[in-house]
Design a protein around this motif. Structure first.
Motif, short mmCIF file in Angstrom:
data_model
loop_
_atom_site.label_atom_id
_atom_site.label_comp_id
_atom_site.label_asym_id
_atom_site.label_seq_id
_atom_site.Cartn_x
_atom_site.Cartn_y
_atom_site.Cartn_z
N UNK A 1 -68.10 -12.02 48.44
CA UNK A 1 -68.13 -12.65 49.77
C UNK A 1 -68.76 -11.67 50.76
N UNK A 2 -69.04 -12.18 51.98
CA UNK A 2 -69.52 -11.30 53.04
C UNK A 2 -68.45 -10.24 53.31
N UNK A 3 -68.80 -9.01 53.71
CA UNK A 3 -70.16 -8.54 53.99
C UNK A 3 -70.89 -7.98 52.75
N UNK A 4 -70.17 -7.68 51.64
CA UNK A 4 -70.85 -7.10 50.47
C UNK A 4 -71.96 -8.02 49.96
N UNK A 5 -71.64 -9.32 49.92
CA UNK A 5 -72.63 -10.27 49.42
C UNK A 5 -73.93 -10.19 50.22
N UNK A 6 -73.79 -10.18 51.56
CA UNK A 6 -74.98 -10.25 52.40
C UNK A 6 -75.80 -8.96 52.29
N UNK A 7 -75.12 -7.84 52.17
CA UNK A 7 -75.82 -6.55 52.02
C UNK A 7 -76.64 -6.55 50.72
N UNK A 8 -76.02 -6.99 49.63
CA UNK A 8 -76.74 -6.98 48.34
C UNK A 8 -77.87 -8.00 48.34
N UNK A 9 -77.61 -9.15 48.92
CA UNK A 9 -78.63 -10.21 48.89
C UNK A 9 -79.87 -9.77 49.68
N UNK A 10 -79.64 -9.09 50.81
CA UNK A 10 -80.77 -8.61 51.61
C UNK A 10 -81.66 -7.70 50.79
N UNK A 11 -81.04 -6.89 49.93
CA UNK A 11 -81.82 -5.91 49.17
C UNK A 11 -82.79 -6.55 48.17
#
Ligand code: HEM
Length: 419
Positions: A109-119
């Protein structure tokens, strides 16, 4: 709907109390699930059904509810954010050796998800993917050259599998000579939930291979996505080796198991609707038609029958039904895509259908990262197949269609065809 409505049980006659006993992961069910989803949409839009290994799942079937579930932040992807301590202690767990896989985008879930997805999202923009069109065309041509020389092929093993697998392997940086092993490994990963003991050894080999790839790119960077992730790790982007590993596994699995089914079941649907196949054959070089055709095949076949599981972090009312905290919830994309409240005549295949707001790639934060790539591959593969095989037909049209009995994705074991 494809694969003959004649085989369909009369779901309207099944007493409501028995709907919960239906096993939605069986081969028989997979052959034609649409009547069952229609019954649920009308009578039980949020219903508990049988799931793998004696467990249950709540399936959500109406278009607006499916969309709402996919967007609702109270429905978590990481069970640790939703399940009670007791549920976590007693729930079905993957063995420890597979722990790195818990760091994948679809388990966060956010925020880990969003950080990884951005990469990784840079590598999958429509512009970047468009640059792969020529490669996809070359791979398609070479597969079809071999098939036309032979006059027949298994559409799944000889065409629908290798194209997306070779493309995603190139993006990641897996040498072509190793690609053939990946099919077995990704199938083992899909079989884990059903038969863990049988599939763990293959999944371990898969992980070992990818760890070696990460180590190799750490020593010697190339122009591929693995090297880009290694560089992000080393530049302090808080990316761990397990996160890189999880990402590679997800891309390799999601990157071909679903696209195989779009090409495989999509072709089957065209064989069952010859007038639509002829329309696309004669318009294979009309980009507008090719585009609407692939969107319609996505809607009609729904290669990801359901989204992956979500877990409510409290007792949650969904469309009037209270689903308990920590229960498994599945948004049924195939059902939303056949909801007559949104799609006129939803069981008709209409390659010119517009607008076509299907949910085949999901919605919200976890919307399919690879959608531009999947679209490109299908837009290249399916028209080329029809053009090069004007008489394309099933080798034995009377043989039963060989469906796979799997959760989440809906696809075929084999589809022998004559070109
Ligand atoms: C026809 C082909 C495809 C279909 C129908 C499909 C479908 C989906 C769906 C429905 C989801 C969301 C799941 C959920 O919310 O639970 C998803 C997520 C994802 N897909 Fe696809 N997919 C396809 C092809 C691909 C390809 C080619 C790739 C990669 C190269 C890919 C990579 C991903 C990834 C990484 C996610 C997770 C995104 C996130 O959690 O942020 N998919 N896909």
């Amino acid at each position: 709907m494809t694969t003959s409505r004649a085989q369909e049980p009369a779901w309207s006659d099944v007493p409501g109390a028995e709907l919960g006993a239906v096993d939605i992961t069986s081969k028989e069910f997979t052959a034609d699930p649409f009547g069952f989803w229609a019954r649920l949409r009308s009578d039980a839009p949020v219903q508990s059904v049988r799931w793998t290994r004696g467990s249950t799942a709540w399936v959500v079937t109406r278009y607006p509810d499916v969309e709402a579930v996919l967007r609702d932040p109270r429905l978590r992807k990481d069970p640790r954010n939703a399940l009670t301590p007791r549920q976590l202690a007693t729930g079905l767990r993957f063995p420890r050796v597979l722990a790195p896989l818990e760091r994948g985008l679809l388990s966060l879930d956010a925020p880990d998800h969003d950080r990884l997805r951005r990469l990784v999202s840079q590598a999958f923009t429509p512009r970047r993917i468009e640059q792969m069109r020529e490669q996809a065309e070359q791979i398609t041509d070479s597969l079809l050259d071999t098939a036309t020389r032979r006059g027949s092929m298994d559409l799944i093993e000889d065409f629908a599998v290798p194209l997306p697998l070779i493309v995603i392997a190139r993006i990641i940086g897996v040498p072509e000579k190793d690609v053939s092993r990946f099919r077995r490994w990704t199938q083992a990963l899909f079989g884990l939930a059903d038969r863990p003991a049988r599939n763990i050894p293959s999944v371990q080999l898969f992980l070992r291979y990818l760890r070696r790839l990460i180590a190799a790119r750490s020593r010697d960077a190339r122009d591929d996505l693995t090297s880009a992730m290694v560089a992000a790790r080393d530049s302090g982007d808080r990316l761990t080796d397990d996160e890189i590993l999880s990402m590679l596994v997800l891309l390799l699995t999601a990157g071909h198991e679903t696209t195989v089914n779009l090409i495989g079941v999509g072709t089957l649907a065209l064989l069952e609707h010859p007038a639509q196949a002829d329309l696309l054959r004669s318009g294979h070089d009309d980009p507008g038609l090719v585009k609407t055709a692939v969107e319609e095949l996505l809607r009609f076949t729904s290669p990801a029958e359901t989204a992956t599981e979500r877990w409510p972090d409290r007792d949650l009312e969904i469309a009037g039904t209270t689903v308990p905290q920590g229960a498994r919830v599945l948004a049924v994309l195939a059902s939303a895509n056949h909801d007559p409240a949104v799609f006129a005549d939803p069981d008709r295949l209409d390659l010119t259908r517009t607008p076509n707001p299907h949910l085949a790639f999901g919605k919200g934060a976890h919307y399919c990262l690879g959608a531009p790539l999947a679209r490109l591959e299908a837009q290249v593969a399916i028209p080329a197949l029809l053009r090069r095989a004007p008489q394309l037909r099933r080798l034995d049209p009377t043989a039963p269609v060989a469906w796979r009995g799997t959760a989440i994705v809906r696809g075929l074991e084999t589809l022998p065809v004559l070109l």
